[in-house]
Design an enzyme around this catalytic site. Structure first.
Site, short mmCIF file in Angstrom:
data_model
loop_
_atom_site.label_atom_id
_atom_site.label_comp_id
_atom_site.label_asym_id
_atom_site.label_seq_id
_atom_site.Cartn_x
_atom_site.Cartn_y
_atom_site.Cartn_z
N VAL A 32 2.95 -5.34 3.24
CA VAL A 32 2.28 -6.20 4.21
C VAL A 32 2.71 -7.64 3.96
O VAL A 32 2.68 -8.12 2.83
CB VAL A 32 0.74 -6.11 4.07
CG1 VAL A 32 0.07 -6.86 5.21
CG2 VAL A 32 0.28 -4.67 4.06
N ASP A 53 -9.94 6.12 5.33
CA ASP A 53 -9.57 5.54 4.04
C ASP A 53 -10.43 4.31 3.73
O ASP A 53 -9.92 3.23 3.45
CB ASP A 53 -8.08 5.19 4.04
CG ASP A 53 -7.51 5.08 2.62
OD1 ASP A 53 -8.17 5.56 1.67
OD2 ASP A 53 -6.41 4.53 2.46
N GLY A 110 0.84 -1.19 0.00
CA GLY A 110 0.00 0.00 0.00
C GLY A 110 0.87 1.23 0.00
O GLY A 110 2.09 1.14 -0.09
N GLY A 111 0.24 2.38 0.09
CA GLY A 111 0.99 3.61 0.15
C GLY A 111 1.83 3.71 1.41
O GLY A 111 2.80 4.45 1.46
N PHE A 112 1.46 2.93 2.41
CA PHE A 112 2.17 3.01 3.68
C PHE A 112 3.32 2.06 3.78
O PHE A 112 4.14 2.17 4.67
CB PHE A 112 1.21 2.72 4.82
CG PHE A 112 0.27 3.84 5.06
CD1 PHE A 112 0.76 5.05 5.50
CD2 PHE A 112 -1.07 3.69 4.84
CE1 PHE A 112 -0.10 6.10 5.70
CE2 PHE A 112 -1.93 4.74 5.05
CZ PHE A 112 -1.45 5.95 5.48
#
Ligand SMILES: *[C@@H]1O[C@H](CO)[C@@H](O)[C@H](O)[C@H]1NC(C)=O
Ligand SMILES: *[C@@H]1O[C@H](CO)[C@@H](O)[C@H](O)[C@H]1NC(C)=O
Ligand SMILES: *[C@@H]1O[C@H](CO)[C@@H](O)[C@H](O)[C@H]1NC(C)=O
Ligand SMILES: *[C@@H]1O[C@H](CO)[C@@H](O)[C@H](O)[C@H]1NC(C)=O
Ligand SMILES: *[C@@H]1O[C@H](CO)[C@@H](O)[C@H](O)[C@H]1NC(C)=O
Ligand SMILES: *[C@@H]1O[C@H](CO)[C@@H](O)[C@H](O)[C@H]1NC(C)=O
Length: 673
Positions: free
Chosen positions: A359, A470, A354-356
Site C-alpha cells: 500500500v 478480515d 499486507g498479504g494482498f
C-alpha cells in the site's frame, strides 16, 4: 393556422403549469447535462462543475433552475415542505483571505436584478436588503464578516429572509454523529462539503446542516429555526444559487444538487460528482522569458531521443481496459495518474505491506486528494469482471466508519485499489508500538463503537449483505479525528439478502477465524462477529489474539480473559498502558462482549445489531454466568485444522492467508456465484 398555433400554445402552457404543480424532484450529480439558467460570471465547466465565480473581482454569478417552481397551492395557503442538498467548494487563491460566499436561494425572479456582488452575495443591494417586499429566502455560507449585517464571524452559515441580517447564524461546523461534539469546518478550505436545507411546511420549521463530504448527514442540524415561510414565498418561485467575489480571487463551485418538493431530496451519488480542479498557484517559469531560445535549440537536439522516451513511457503506463469496463468509467483511475500520485510507487511512500500486496501513499495530481493505493497482483483473468463489479459496488458504500474506496485501475497482472488516505494509520500501531503511540480508554471505546457501527452497516445497512471477512486491528484505520474506520474491503464478498453464502476458499487471519469458518470455508456475518470479538479483546488488552511462535495455553488471549473473568478479576486482563483513567463498567462490558462473540457455537454469538445496542448500553448484556459460557465453549480453534495453516504459513499472523492458493486475489475471484 393562427388558431392552431394558439391552440398549441395553450396546450404547452397547460403542460408547464401542470408540471409546476407536481412535486418537483431534481437531482444533478454534476451539471454537465443540467439546463440551468446562468448569469453573471457563472458557467458550467466541460467536466460538469458549476462554477459560480471565476477569477474576476467584484462580480456575481447566479445559477437557477430554469422553470418556476410551485411553492403553494392555492395562492394564499401555507408554503409546501421542501428539502434540498448540495455539495460545494470554495477555493481561494489566498491561503488566509477569501472572497465572499455561496447562498442557496429561493427568489421571485431568476436573475435577482439589482443585486450587488461582494458582501451582498449577489442577493440584495444596499437599498433593498431587509425589506419584506423582497420575498427572498436564502441560506448563506459566508466567508467574510460584514459588520453592517451583524455577521457573527468570517466563517458562518446563516438563514436569510429578505435581507442579509441573518435570522439565525452559527459558525460553520457540524455535530458529530459519534459523540455529539461540535466540529469546526472552514468554508473556504477548498474541500468539498455538503449542505442540507429542510423546511417542514406543517411545523413551519427550517433546519440547515453542514458536513464534510463523505461524513454523511449529521443527525443534529447546525441551524434550527421555527419560521413560517408562507408569507415569504409566492405561489411560484425560482430556486438556485448565488455567489459573489470581492477583492480576493475566489472560486465558488457546486458539484451536485438535489431538490425535492414535499419530500426528502434524493441523496447525491458522490462517485458521479465532477472533480475539483487542482488547487495551487501556477508559477510563471523564468525559463519562458530568459531561456526560451536555449530551450528551442535544446529541444531540437533532444527531439529524437524524446520520441524513443515517449514510446518507453507509453509502455510503462500501459493498462488493461476492456469494453465491459467502460460502464465503470468514473471509478477507473489512470495508471499514469496513480504513478505520478505515488511518485512512481517508491519505497519512501510505502504505508504497509499486507498479504494482498503493498500500500502506497499518494497525492492525486488533479484533485490533490491524498490517497492510499493498494497494489494487488492477480494472475487470474477469470472472474475479473465480477470482481471489478464488486469493487465498484463496494465503492458506493458510504459510512463514516468505513475507509472510502475511491476506485481502481487494472494493469496486466495487477489490480490497483485507490482508497482515501487515513492520516493516522492503522490501529495496531497504537496497540503494539506503545508508548510511542497510544490511545486512552475513551479513544479506544470510540474506535470500538465506530467499528461496530461500520460492521453493522456492512451487514444490515445496505441493499446487499457485505461480509467483511478480515476484521482485525490492522484493518482498522484512524482518520484525522481518530475515528476508527474499517478498511480493506478486498476481502469482502457480497451476498444478496436472503441467499446462502457459498463456499469459498478460506481467506482470513489466524486468530480471528471462527472455528466453523476453517471447517466449512464459509464466511458469514457470524464469522465476522467472531473476528470482531477477537478485535474487541485485542483493543482492550493491547495483545494479539494469539502470540506468534508460542502456541502455549497462556498465549491465547481469549483463554486469558476467560480465566480472569472466572476468577472474578476480568479487569486484570486490560492493557496496563491504558492508564487507570477508564470507566470500569465500559471496559468490563467490552471484555464480556468479546467473550460472547468468541463462542464456538455460531448461533450463540450476538448479531452486529445486538452488539451495537450493547455498546450503546441500549440493551443489557446477558449474564455470562447464566449462559454457562465455558472454556471449551470458547475453545479457540487452535486444534481444529489450524496446524495446517501454521505449517504452510508460519508467519502469517498479520497477513491474510488463503487456504487453497497463494494468490489471495485469485481466491477472491474464484468460487464464482
Ligand atoms: C469569467 O467569466 C466571464 C463570463 O463567463 C468571462 O467573460 C470572463 O472572461 C471570465 N474571467 C476570467 C478571468 O476567466
Ligand atoms: C432550457 O431551459 C430553457 C428555459 O426553460 C428552455 O427555453 C430551453 O429550451 C431548455 N433547453 C433544453 C436543451 O432543454
Ligand atoms: C384565500 O383566498 C380566497 C380568495 O382569494 C379567500 O376566499 C379565502 O378565504 C382565502 N383563504 C385563506 C386561508 O386566507
Ligand atoms: C436594488 O435592487 C432593486 C431590485 O430588487 C432595484 O429595483 C433597485 O434599483 C436596486 N437599487 C440599487 C441602488 O441598485
Ligand atoms: C421596501 O420596498 C418598497 C418597494 O420596493 C418601498 O416602497 C418601501 O419603502 C421599502 N421599505 C423600506 C423600509 O425601505
Ligand atoms: C472552533 O472555532 C472556534 C472559533 O470559531 C474556536 O473558539 C474553537 O476553539 C474551535 N474549536 C476547535 C475544536 O478547534
Amino acid at each position: 393556422m393562427l388558431v392552431l398555433i394558439k391552440l398549441i400554445l395553450l396546450v404547452v402552457s397547460a403542460l408547464v403549469s401542470f408540471a409546476s404543480s407536481q412535486d418537483l424532484s431534481i437531482t444533478y450529480n454534476g451539471f454537465r447535462s443540467a439546463n440551468l439558467s446562468l448569469d453573471g460570471i457563472a458557467e458550467v465547466t466541460p467536466n460538469g462543475l458549476l462554477k459560480l465565480t471565476n477569477a474576476t473581482r467584484q462580480e456575481k454569478g447566479h445559477a437557477f433552475f430554469p422553470n418556476p417552481v410551485s411553492f403553494k397551492n392555492p395562492p394564499n395557503s401555507s408554503a409546501f415542505s421542501f428539502s434540498t442538498t448540495f455539495i460545494f467548494a470554495i477555493v481561494s487563491e489566498d491561503p488566509i483571505l477569501c472572497g465572499h460566499g455561496i447562498a442557496f436561494v429561493i427568489a421571485p425572479t431568476k436573475g435577482l436584478p439589482g443585486a450587488l456582488p461582494s458582501q451582498y452575495l449577489g442577493l440584495f443591494n444596499g437599498t433593498n436588503t431587509g425589506n419584506d417586499t423582497n420575498h427572498v429566502f436564502a441560506v448563506e455560507l459566508d466567508t467574510i464578516q460584514s459588520k453592517e449585517f451583524n455577521d457573527i464571524n468570517d466563517n458562518h452559515v446563516g438563514i436569510d429572509i429578505n435581507g442579509l441580517n441573518s435570522k439565525q447564524a452559527k459558525p460553520a461546523g457540524y455535530y458529530s454523529n459519534d459523540n455529539g461534539i461540535f466540529q469546526n469546518l472552514t468554508l473556504f478550505s477548498g474541500k468539498a462539503m455538503q449542505v442540507w436545507v429542510d423546511y417542514d411546511g406543517t411545523a413551519k420549521h427550517i433546519s440547515v446542516t453542514l458536513a464534510p463530504i463523505r461524513a454523511g448527514e449529521p443527525s443534529k442540524p447546525l441551524l434550527s429555526l421555527t419560521y413560517d415561510l408562507s408569507s415569504v414565498l409566492h405561489e411560484t418561485m425560482y430556486i438556485g444559487f448565488s455567489s459573489s467575489t470581492g477583492s480576493v480571487l475566489t472560486f465558488h463551485y457546486l458539484l451536485g444538487w438535489s431538490f425535492k418538493m414535499n419530500g426528502v431530496a434524493q441523496g447525491l451519488d458522490l462517485s458521479q460528482l465532477p472533480k475539483l480542479p487542482r488547487v495551487g498557484h501556477k508559477k510563471k517559469s523564468k525559463a519562458l522569458t530568459i531561456g526560451l531560445p536555449i530551450i528551442l535549440i535544446a529541444s531540437l537536439s533532444i527531439g529524437i531521443s524524446g520520441v524513443i522516451y515517449r514510446v518507453r513511457i507509453k509502455k510503462k503506463f500501459t493498462e488493461v481496459l476492456e469494453e465491459w469496463e467502460r460502464e465503470f468509467g468514473p471509478h477507473r483511475f489512470k495508471y499514469k495518474d496513480l504513478y505520478i500520485a505515488t511518485k512512481g510507487f517508491r519505497d519512501k511512500g510505502l504505508l504497509g505491506r499486507g498479504g494482498f500486496g503493498r500500500v502506497y501513499h499518494g497525492v492525486l495530481p488533479s484533485s490533490k486528494l491524498e490517497v492510499a493505493v493498494k497494489r494487488v497482483s492477480h494472475e487470474s483473468r477469470q472472474g475479473m469482471k465480477q470482481f471489478v463489479a464488486e469493487i465498484v459496488s463496494i465503492g458506493r458504500l458510504r459510512h463514516r466508519n468505513l475507509v472510502p474506496l475511491l476506485g481502481y485501475c487494472r494493469r496486466k497482472d495487477e489490480l490497483l485499489l485507490v482508497y482515501e488516505y487515513m492520516p493516522n494509520g492503522s490501529l495496531d500501531r497504537f496497540l503494539y508500538q506503545q508508548p510511542e503511540y497510544t490511545l486512552n480508554w475513551n479513544q479506544r471505546f470510540r474506535v470500538i463503537r465506530g467499528v461496530a457501527s461500520g460492521l453493522f452497516y456492512l451487514h444490515e445497512g445496505w441493499e446487499q449483505i457485505v461480509i467483511h471477512g478480515d476484521v482485525k486491528a490492522s484493518n482498522v484505520l484512524l482518520d484525522s479525528e481518530l475515528n476508527g474506520r474499517l478498511g480493506d474491503f478486498g476481502l469482502a464478498r457480497l451476498y444478496d439478502h436472503g441467499t446462502d453464502p457459498q463456499t469459498t476458499h478460506v481467506v482470513g487471519t489466524l486468530g480471528y477465524l471462527a472455528p466453523e469458518h476453517t471447517r466449512t470455508g464459509k464466511a458469514t456475518t457470524r464469522t465476522d462477529v467472531y473476528a470482531f470479538g477477537a478485535f474487541l479483546l485485542e483493543v482492550v488488552c493491547g495483545r494479539r489474539p494469539i502470540e506468534p511462535h508460542s502456541p502455549t495455553e497462556d498465549d491465547i488471549l481469549v483463554d486469558r480473559v476467560f480465566s480472569c473473568w472466572k476468577k472474578g478479576q476480568i479487569l486484570e486482563a486490560a492493557d496496563a498502558n491504558m492508564g487507570l483513567d477508564y470507566v470500569k463498567e465500559e471496559v468490563e462490558l467490552v471484555m464480556k462482549l468479546g467473550l460472547l462473540c468468541s463462542q464456538s457455537e455460531p448461533t450463540a454469538r450476538p448479531s452486529m445489531r445486538q452488539v451495537v445496542l450493547y455498546l450503546d448500553s441500549a440493551l443489557a448484556l446477558p449474564d455470562l454466568q447464566s449462559l454457562g459460557i465455558s472454556a471449551t465453549g470458547l475453545s479457540f480453534a487452535s486444534q481444529e485444522g489450524f496446524s495446517d495453516f501454521n505449517l504452510s504459513y508460519p508467519s502469517s499472523m498479520d497477513k491474510p492467508f488463503s487456504h487453497a492458493s497463494s494468490s489471495a486475489a485469485e481466491s477472491l475471484l474464484s468460487g464464482g456465484r
